[in-house]
Motif scaffolding. Sequence first.
Motif, short mmCIF file in Angstrom:
data_model
loop_
_atom_site.label_atom_id
_atom_site.label_comp_id
_atom_site.label_asym_id
_atom_site.label_seq_id
_atom_site.Cartn_x
_atom_site.Cartn_y
_atom_site.Cartn_z
N ASP A 147 0.84 -1.21 0.00
CA ASP A 147 0.00 0.00 0.00
C ASP A 147 0.86 1.25 0.00
O ASP A 147 0.61 2.18 -0.76
N LYS A 174 3.83 1.62 -1.08
CA LYS A 174 4.45 1.80 -2.40
C LYS A 174 3.46 2.37 -3.41
O LYS A 174 3.79 3.21 -4.24
N LYS A 175 2.23 1.88 -3.33
CA LYS A 175 1.22 2.31 -4.28
C LYS A 175 0.81 3.77 -4.07
O LYS A 175 0.54 4.50 -5.01
N PHE A 176 0.76 4.18 -2.82
CA PHE A 176 0.18 5.49 -2.49
C PHE A 176 1.20 6.61 -2.42
O PHE A 176 0.84 7.77 -2.30
N SER A 177 2.50 6.27 -2.41
CA SER A 177 3.47 7.34 -2.18
C SER A 177 4.27 7.64 -3.44
O SER A 177 4.34 6.85 -4.36
N PHE A 178 4.90 8.82 -3.42
CA PHE A 178 5.73 9.25 -4.54
C PHE A 178 7.17 8.86 -4.32
O PHE A 178 7.93 8.73 -5.25
N ASP A 179 7.54 8.73 -3.06
CA ASP A 179 8.87 8.29 -2.70
C ASP A 179 8.73 7.40 -1.46
O ASP A 179 8.75 7.90 -0.34
#
Lengths: 252, 208
Positions: free
Chosen positions: A223, A225-230
């Motif tokens: 999650d 990884k999917k939701f963040s920019f870094d």
Amino acid sequence: MKRRLFFIVFILLFASGGVVRAGEKAATAKGPDLLSDDYTAEEKSSEVASYDPLEPMNRVFFTINDKLYFWVVKPVKKGYAAVLPEGIRQCFQNFFDNVSSPVSFVNNLFQGRFEDAGVVLSRFVINTTLGVYGFGDPALVSFNLTPRPADFGETLGVYGFGEGVYLFWPFLGPSNIRDTVGLTADVYAHPVTYLNWTLEQEGGYYIFSKINAQSLSPDVYEDVKKFSFDPYVAIRQAYFEHRQGKIEKQKQ
Amino acid sequence: MKTKHIFCMYLWTVLLVFALAASSQAAKGPTETIKPVLVDLTSLLNNPGLQGDAHRDERRQKIMSTIKSGFDFQEMCKRVLGKTWQEITPADRTYFTELMTKLLENVYIGKLEDYHYQTIEYVDEKVQDDRAQVTTVVCKDDVKLPVNYVLQLTPAGWMVYDINIEGVSLVRNYMEQFRSILRTDSFQGLIKIIEDKNKSFAGASKAS
């Protein structure tokens, strides 16, 4: 020496998994203080974010753990969860949590949380006897005693130690100098240290407990990884605030 | 003469009603503001007529309009961008807010949809000048998750601008990520990154 080091690694993983899980169970009676910071401070200060001078090295380890997760941990935990029903996995989890009770007990005492230490002790006694060696959790179900986790990194924080430098360990994930020292110390309060086990036995116990915990928790990492920019920064910040929040709560 | 009297009475009544309505609006505290929003949200999520992929667009639209009644996305974006917010044009601000609203829709509604059958306990409320926090505990089975809402008093009443789960702030997390990106990239570069992220969700939902 090698054995000791391995055990430190083991405890780090074990404890970090346990901390997050137990935190989910425990309800907060009162809210934290979120109003003192209104996010308008322009420069990064040590109070709101991690100090991360080792970022290039940490990012290498972050990439290693990322691969490890998708290539090894994820397929193994999926297979494991497919074979064993959730109820049984939860029983194992209760057992591992119960075995690590001395860590919470000692640290609650260090922090002056005598009531919480008493609850840890009661939970241990009830779950070891009525809960059949800790596989059940009648202390929670019948006596409404929620877990009161505590670790030495938190204890150090309560006594005013800052996090020092942010560290991302291979295999272990996010940490910092304070929490690494803390978890190293917690090894000495963990019963498995005193069992005279071989390296293989300790390794087996560790890997089993880790996979078991992973199989019960939602796929938080995916999650993030999917939701963040870094994801590296997202996890660093979340770890900092999560630990800080726990410490502030105990200071109140 | 009599008609004038009746008209006066009527006028007073109208004024009184307006005054009452206004005062009740002003007296509505942070918890009372959040509660109906979360109740509506829960009932939307539990509504059998809105479940499943077939109703996805309708469901999301209803959820978003409910969320917008209690959440101030512009305030959220202003805090997420910090100093940069002051440097960009109003048009950029609007577009950025649009993009972030879409992102949060993709991120959090997806998660909320997994979370039906929950109960919410209202544990604590703190007010400090024009800001407030409401502490709730979301219960699902025996898992209790502390969720805090941080609000600001606006002309439209109390509005949420941050969510804090287990000590981790949503605004602060994106703020640190954007700060890290803006150190090496321009604002237009950041816009591009968010656009790409939103596109990745559109692709994923079509594939699944």
